[in-house]
Design a protein around this motif. Sequence first.
Motif, PDB file in Angstrom:
ATOM      1  N   VAL A  43       0.837  -1.205   0.000  1.00 25.17           N
ATOM      2  CA  VAL A  43       0.000   0.000   0.000  1.00 25.17           C
ATOM      3  C   VAL A  43       0.873   1.257   0.000  1.00 25.17           C
ATOM      4  O   VAL A  43       0.598   2.222  -0.728  1.00 25.17           O
ATOM      5  CB  VAL A  43      -0.978  -0.016   1.201  1.00 25.17           C
ATOM      6  CG1 VAL A  43      -1.659   1.333   1.378  1.00 25.17           C
ATOM      7  CG2 VAL A  43      -2.001  -1.123   1.016  1.00 25.17           C
ATOM      8  N   ALA A  44       1.944   1.258   0.792  1.00 24.99           N
ATOM      9  CA  ALA A  44       2.841   2.416   0.830  1.00 24.99           C
ATOM     10  C   ALA A  44       3.490   2.652  -0.534  1.00 24.99           C
ATOM     11  O   ALA A  44       3.598   3.798  -0.994  1.00 24.99           O
ATOM     12  CB  ALA A  44       3.916   2.211   1.897  1.00 24.99           C
ATOM     13  N   LEU A  45       3.906   1.576  -1.195  1.00 22.46           N
ATOM     14  CA  LEU A  45       4.499   1.734  -2.528  1.00 22.46           C
ATOM     15  C   LEU A  45       3.473   2.222  -3.542  1.00 22.46           C
ATOM     16  O   LEU A  45       3.794   3.044  -4.415  1.00 22.46           O
ATOM     17  CB  LEU A  45       5.120   0.410  -2.988  1.00 22.46           C
ATOM     18  CG  LEU A  45       6.407  -0.007  -2.285  1.00 22.46           C
ATOM     19  CD1 LEU A  45       6.812  -1.419  -2.703  1.00 22.46           C
ATOM     20  CD2 LEU A  45       7.524   0.975  -2.563  1.00 22.46           C
ATOM     21  N   LEU A  46       2.241   1.755  -3.432  1.00 21.72           N
ATOM     22  CA  LEU A  46       1.183   2.226  -4.329  1.00 21.72           C
ATOM     23  C   LEU A  46       0.887   3.705  -4.102  1.00 21.72           C
ATOM     24  O   LEU A  46       0.723   4.468  -5.064  1.00 21.72           O
ATOM     25  CB  LEU A  46      -0.088   1.393  -4.138  1.00 21.72           C
ATOM     26  CG  LEU A  46      -0.080   0.017  -4.773  1.00 21.72           C
ATOM     27  CD1 LEU A  46      -1.327  -0.767  -4.364  1.00 21.72           C
ATOM     28  CD2 LEU A  46       0.017   0.115  -6.281  1.00 21.72           C
ATOM     29  N   ILE A  47       0.816   4.120  -2.851  1.00 24.53           N
ATOM     30  CA  ILE A  47       0.581   5.541  -2.550  1.00 24.53           C
ATOM     31  C   ILE A  47       1.721   6.393  -3.093  1.00 24.53           C
ATOM     32  O   ILE A  47       1.499   7.433  -3.724  1.00 24.53           O
ATOM     33  CB  ILE A  47       0.390   5.754  -1.031  1.00 24.53           C
ATOM     34  CG1 ILE A  47      -0.940   5.134  -0.594  1.00 24.53           C
ATOM     35  CG2 ILE A  47       0.444   7.231  -0.668  1.00 24.53           C
ATOM     36  CD1 ILE A  47      -1.147   5.095   0.907  1.00 24.53           C
ATOM     37  N   PHE A  48       2.953   5.944  -2.881  1.00 21.80           N
ATOM     38  CA  PHE A  48       4.109   6.670  -3.413  1.00 21.80           C
ATOM     39  C   PHE A  48       4.034   6.776  -4.932  1.00 21.80           C
ATOM     40  O   PHE A  48       4.291   7.837  -5.503  1.00 21.80           O
ATOM     41  CB  PHE A  48       5.412   5.979  -2.990  1.00 21.80           C
ATOM     42  CG  PHE A  48       6.625   6.540  -3.669  1.00 21.80           C
ATOM     43  CD1 PHE A  48       7.149   7.763  -3.276  1.00 21.80           C
ATOM     44  CD2 PHE A  48       7.228   5.862  -4.714  1.00 21.80           C
ATOM     45  CE1 PHE A  48       8.259   8.296  -3.910  1.00 21.80           C
ATOM     46  CE2 PHE A  48       8.333   6.385  -5.362  1.00 21.80           C
ATOM     47  CZ  PHE A  48       8.859   7.605  -4.953  1.00 21.80           C
ATOM     48  N   ALA A  49       3.679   5.680  -5.592  1.00 27.25           N
ATOM     49  CA  ALA A  49       3.593   5.684  -7.055  1.00 27.25           C
ATOM     50  C   ALA A  49       2.510   6.639  -7.535  1.00 27.25           C
ATOM     51  O   ALA A  49       2.713   7.376  -8.520  1.00 27.25           O
ATOM     52  CB  ALA A  49       3.313   4.265  -7.567  1.00 27.25           C
ATOM     53  N   LEU A  50       1.379   6.658  -6.857  1.00 28.98           N
ATOM     54  CA  LEU A  50       0.292   7.539  -7.277  1.00 28.98           C
ATOM     55  C   LEU A  50       0.602   9.006  -6.985  1.00 28.98           C
ATOM     56  O   LEU A  50       0.295   9.887  -7.797  1.00 28.98           O
ATOM     57  CB  LEU A  50      -1.014   7.115  -6.615  1.00 28.98           C
ATOM     58  CG  LEU A  50      -1.531   5.729  -7.033  1.00 28.98           C
ATOM     59  CD1 LEU A  50      -2.749   5.344  -6.221  1.00 28.98           C
ATOM     60  CD2 LEU A  50      -1.812   5.685  -8.527  1.00 28.98           C
ATOM     61  N   ILE A  61       3.709  -2.810  -9.301  1.00 27.35           N
ATOM     62  CA  ILE A  61       3.492  -3.243  -7.915  1.00 27.35           C
ATOM     63  C   ILE A  61       2.234  -4.108  -7.820  1.00 27.35           C
ATOM     64  O   ILE A  61       2.234  -5.167  -7.180  1.00 27.35           O
ATOM     65  CB  ILE A  61       3.381  -2.028  -6.964  1.00 27.35           C
ATOM     66  CG1 ILE A  61       4.711  -1.289  -6.899  1.00 27.35           C
ATOM     67  CG2 ILE A  61       2.925  -2.451  -5.571  1.00 27.35           C
ATOM     68  CD1 ILE A  61       5.856  -2.099  -6.353  1.00 27.35           C
ATOM     69  N   LEU A  62       1.166  -3.681  -8.474  1.00 31.61           N
ATOM     70  CA  LEU A  62      -0.077  -4.465  -8.459  1.00 31.61           C
ATOM     71  C   LEU A  62       0.120  -5.827  -9.110  1.00 31.61           C
ATOM     72  O   LEU A  62      -0.312  -6.852  -8.559  1.00 31.61           O
ATOM     73  CB  LEU A  62      -1.194  -3.701  -9.170  1.00 31.61           C
ATOM     74  CG  LEU A  62      -1.854  -2.598  -8.366  1.00 31.61           C
ATOM     75  CD1 LEU A  62      -2.837  -1.821  -9.238  1.00 31.61           C
ATOM     76  CD2 LEU A  62      -2.563  -3.173  -7.157  1.00 31.61           C
ATOM     77  N   LEU A  63       0.752  -5.856 -10.268  1.00 27.99           N
ATOM     78  CA  LEU A  63       0.988  -7.129 -10.955  1.00 27.99           C
ATOM     79  C   LEU A  63       1.877  -8.062 -10.133  1.00 27.99           C
ATOM     80  O   LEU A  63       1.601  -9.261 -10.031  1.00 27.99           O
ATOM     81  CB  LEU A  63       1.593  -6.889 -12.333  1.00 27.99           C
ATOM     82  CG  LEU A  63       0.645  -6.321 -13.389  1.00 27.99           C
ATOM     83  CD1 LEU A  63       1.404  -6.040 -14.685  1.00 27.99           C
ATOM     84  CD2 LEU A  63      -0.500  -7.271 -13.641  1.00 27.99           C
ATOM     85  N   ALA A  64       2.935  -7.511  -9.550  1.00 27.74           N
ATOM     86  CA  ALA A  64       3.834  -8.334  -8.733  1.00 27.74           C
ATOM     87  C   ALA A  64       3.095  -8.899  -7.520  1.00 27.74           C
ATOM     88  O   ALA A  64       3.281 -10.063  -7.152  1.00 27.74           O
ATOM     89  CB  ALA A  64       5.045  -7.511  -8.295  1.00 27.74           C
TER      90      ALA A  64
END
Length: 167
Positions: A43-50, A61-64
Amino acid sequence: MAEKNDIIEEIDAGNMLLGWETYEFEPHERSKRWYVIAGVIVVALLIFALVSSNFLFAIIILLASIIFLLNNLHKPHVVDIHITDSGIVFGDEFYSYDDIKDFSVIYNPPVALLYVDFHGFWKPILRINLEQVNPNLVREALLPFALENLDREDENLTDTIERVYKL
């Protein structure tokens, strides 16, 4: 024991010198805490990416995560390992000594592994767990047929990360 010899005869792998069973890949016992920490990291990596507008990173990140979860549903099977006078049998696969570049036996408890490296760029290094067999017997069985790589003294970095973080 008759079934194991039948497998070797079906593959035409030669005379068995040494055999044992192991998992096709190392199973990991993960607690709920492990999954919570992994979820927080994702979730932290997704927030950073967005936030940084890096949508490709978010997709990666989602696919992995999805691939990891789907892979986690597959439990490892127990496979037979046979060292023969013609090559190595790993489950249903046969690896001839002509294809083998070298091997390494790593024994630093709790790590006991056999690495088999192949000629050619596209074949990955084969990693075989040696928990149930004496590493010296494996080494003695392979030495007449393949070169030993004495430069490899420890497990690969990716294997260490996989073992420590239970990936």
